[in-house]
Design a protein around this motif. Structure first.
Motif, short mmCIF file in Angstrom:
data_model
loop_
_atom_site.label_atom_id
_atom_site.label_comp_id
_atom_site.label_asym_id
_atom_site.label_seq_id
_atom_site.Cartn_x
_atom_site.Cartn_y
_atom_site.Cartn_z
N ALA A 172 0.84 -1.21 0.00
CA ALA A 172 0.00 0.00 0.00
C ALA A 172 0.87 1.26 0.00
O ALA A 172 0.52 2.28 -0.61
CB ALA A 172 -0.94 -0.01 1.20
N SER A 173 2.04 1.19 0.66
CA SER A 173 2.95 2.34 0.66
C SER A 173 3.45 2.62 -0.76
O SER A 173 3.55 3.78 -1.17
CB SER A 173 4.16 2.08 1.56
OG SER A 173 3.74 1.86 2.88
N LYS A 207 -5.39 -0.25 4.49
CA LYS A 207 -6.48 0.52 3.87
C LYS A 207 -6.04 1.98 3.77
O LYS A 207 -5.45 2.51 4.73
CB LYS A 207 -7.70 0.40 4.77
CG LYS A 207 -8.94 1.13 4.32
CD LYS A 207 -10.07 0.84 5.31
CE LYS A 207 -11.35 1.53 4.90
NZ LYS A 207 -12.45 1.30 5.85
N PHE A 208 -6.29 2.60 2.66
CA PHE A 208 -6.07 4.06 2.60
C PHE A 208 -7.13 4.70 1.73
O PHE A 208 -7.79 4.04 0.92
CB PHE A 208 -4.65 4.41 2.13
CG PHE A 208 -4.28 3.99 0.73
CD1 PHE A 208 -3.80 2.72 0.46
CD2 PHE A 208 -4.41 4.88 -0.33
CE1 PHE A 208 -3.45 2.33 -0.83
CE2 PHE A 208 -4.06 4.52 -1.62
CZ PHE A 208 -3.58 3.23 -1.87
N TRP A 209 -7.32 6.00 1.94
CA TRP A 209 -8.32 6.70 1.15
C TRP A 209 -7.92 8.15 0.93
O TRP A 209 -6.97 8.63 1.56
CB TRP A 209 -9.72 6.58 1.77
CG TRP A 209 -9.93 7.19 3.12
CD1 TRP A 209 -10.17 8.50 3.40
CD2 TRP A 209 -9.95 6.50 4.37
NE1 TRP A 209 -10.35 8.67 4.75
CE2 TRP A 209 -10.23 7.47 5.37
CE3 TRP A 209 -9.79 5.17 4.76
CZ2 TRP A 209 -10.34 7.13 6.73
CZ3 TRP A 209 -9.89 4.85 6.11
CH2 TRP A 209 -10.16 5.82 7.07
N THR A 235 -5.51 10.93 2.24
CA THR A 235 -5.77 11.63 3.51
C THR A 235 -5.82 10.70 4.71
O THR A 235 -5.93 11.16 5.84
CB THR A 235 -7.10 12.40 3.42
OG1 THR A 235 -8.12 11.48 3.01
CG2 THR A 235 -7.02 13.52 2.41
N ALA A 236 -5.76 9.39 4.47
CA ALA A 236 -5.75 8.44 5.60
C ALA A 236 -5.05 7.16 5.19
O ALA A 236 -5.13 6.75 4.02
CB ALA A 236 -7.18 8.13 6.05
N PHE A 237 -4.37 6.53 6.14
CA PHE A 237 -3.68 5.26 5.90
C PHE A 237 -3.80 4.46 7.19
O PHE A 237 -3.35 4.92 8.25
CB PHE A 237 -2.21 5.53 5.55
CG PHE A 237 -1.45 4.32 5.05
CD1 PHE A 237 -1.03 4.25 3.73
CD2 PHE A 237 -1.17 3.24 5.89
CE1 PHE A 237 -0.33 3.14 3.25
CE2 PHE A 237 -0.47 2.14 5.42
CZ PHE A 237 -0.05 2.09 4.10
N GLN A 238 -4.41 3.29 7.11
CA GLN A 238 -4.63 2.50 8.33
C GLN A 238 -4.19 1.07 8.09
O GLN A 238 -4.60 0.45 7.11
CB GLN A 238 -6.13 2.49 8.69
CG GLN A 238 -6.67 3.86 9.01
CD GLN A 238 -8.17 3.84 9.27
OE1 GLN A 238 -8.85 2.86 8.98
NE2 GLN A 238 -8.67 4.94 9.80
N ALA A 239 -3.36 0.56 9.03
CA ALA A 239 -2.98 -0.85 8.95
C ALA A 239 -2.31 -1.28 10.25
O ALA A 239 -1.56 -0.51 10.84
CB ALA A 239 -1.99 -1.07 7.79
#
Ligand code: NI
Length: 389
Positions: A213-214, A255-257, A239-243
């Motif tokens: 994802a990075s 997950k990112f968005w 604006t968001a990156f979650q893991a």
């Protein structure tokens, strides 16, 4: 500054309304306090018709001119909703509701249009019908679309429609506008990368979704820099990156968005296509699966040529030619007045708020000195669009 004298007389009263609205902010469609205040005032002014509940909590007021030969109906729109921000202020009129504040000046927009409605209902010095539109949920809830979906344009016979937004940094008494695209279309994307969880010390036994994802986040930067024509405009912002949640675990998913901003349909299509291609290809390269969800946001706000010239002319009559910039560069923020401009010709104009904190900032406050300028703009726009004989 040749603002309307009668409106200048209302300055203190309109300021009181503005501060009352500021103290009682509501988010998205939950604008009951403001909508009630608007409907009550419009009835007090003697509007011919006041209709609540258009687009859930929107309010529409109808004011007939003393003549009705032209058959023209001009819509003028303000927004009523606030933002989920804790206000930082020592002012007596600061928000009474924790975590909510008018940080975009919609309190001022509503009060100024109310001021013009009071004047227009009192004087009726025009040939046609003025329709004042107070919409909820501009800040991401598509309240403008909800009002259009309630058949507002046809129901009230609106022929053309106008909108206004304050701009911090532009002096009070200045206006700025442009024909064509003035604000961006906004789309949202959400990407979920599914790898294979493993012990952090045994990466060869898993597929690391964070690493994958990075790479996607980095590669997405190439769309604007390498694919979009440098003369065109686009924004792709994650604006968001979650893991993950541990020091010693490679998680199963990341997950990112973020948001996409564009000013024309071809660039929008290009950005969407490239985003999917880049993300899918990186997933394939690392044996991951990926879920890509795209959500259409507000359309591009496109000013119509003749109505833009007309709006600029009205502004010039109030503040003088030198204070109206007719070549304002487009702004990459979004605006759901765009839905109304898709249904009827019209124009959206920016008005100076002076040297205040920026929009959506915790210290922002609408500048009450701008009230006579904005209310005069609306009053003159109605009178000049539908001149009485
Ligand atoms: Ni706003």
């Amino acid at each position: 500054m040749p603002v309307n004298n009668r409106i200048a007389d209302f300055h203190a009263e309109i300021t009181e309304w503005r501060r009352e609205i500021h103290q009682n902010p509501g988010l998205l469609y939950d604008v009951e306090h403001t909508a009630n205040l608007v409907a009550t005032k419009l009835r007090e002014f003697g509007c011919d018709e006041v209709v609540e509940g258009i687009g859930r909590t929107g309010v529409v007021g109808v004011i007939k001119g003393r003549q009705s030969n032209s058959g023209k109906v001009v819509g003028m729109r303000a927004d009523m909703d606030a933002l989920p921000i804790q206000e930082k202020s020592d002012l007596p009129h600061k928000s009474k509701i924790p975590g909510k504040m008018h940080a975009c000046g919609h309190d001022g927009h509503t009060a100024m249009l109310l001021g013009a409605a009071k004047y227009l209902a009192e004087t009726r010095n025009f040939d046609g019908t003025a329709v004042v539109i107070f919409q909820p949920a501009e800040e991401g809830g598509a309240g403008g679309k909800a009002m259009c979906d309630d058949d507002m344009m046809a129901r009230f016979g609106i022929n053309e429609v106008y909108g206004l937004h304050n701009i911090p940094g532009l002096p009070v008494g200045d206006f700025a506008i442009r024909p064509g695209a003035i604000m961006a279309g906004t789309d949202e994307f959400t990407i979920i990368v599914e790898g294979h969880g493993a012990h952090a010390a045994q990466p060869h036994n898993g597929i690391d979704p964070i690493m994958v994802a990075s790479q996607m986040v980095s590669a997405l930067q190439s769309i604007v820099s390498r694919n979009v024509n440098p003369i065109s405009s686009a924004v792709v912002t994650v604006t968001a990156f979650q893991a993950g949640q541990a020091y010693n675990v490679i998680p199963q998913t990341a997950k990112f968005w973020g948001t996409i901003r564009t000013l024309d349909p071809q660039v929008r299509e290009l950005v969407h296509t490239r985003l999917k291609r880049v993300v899918e290809s990186i997933a394939v390269a690392h044996d991951c699966t990926v879920d890509i969800a795209m959500k259409d946001g507000y359309p591009v706000t496109v000013n119509h040529d003749a109505e833009t010239d007309f709006a600029a002319q009205i502004a010039k009559e109030i503040v003088g030619d030198a204070r109206v910039n007719v070549e304002q560069p487009p702004v990459m923020g979004g605006e759901d007045f765009s839905y109304m401009l898709e249904e009827r010709p019209g124009a959206f104009i920016f008005m100076g708020n002076g040297d205040t904190a920026g929009l959506h900032h915790e210290e922002y406050d609408f500048n009450d000195e701008a009230i006579p300028v904005g209310s005069s703009y609306w009053a003159k726009l109605a009178e000049r669009a539908m001149p009485a004989t």
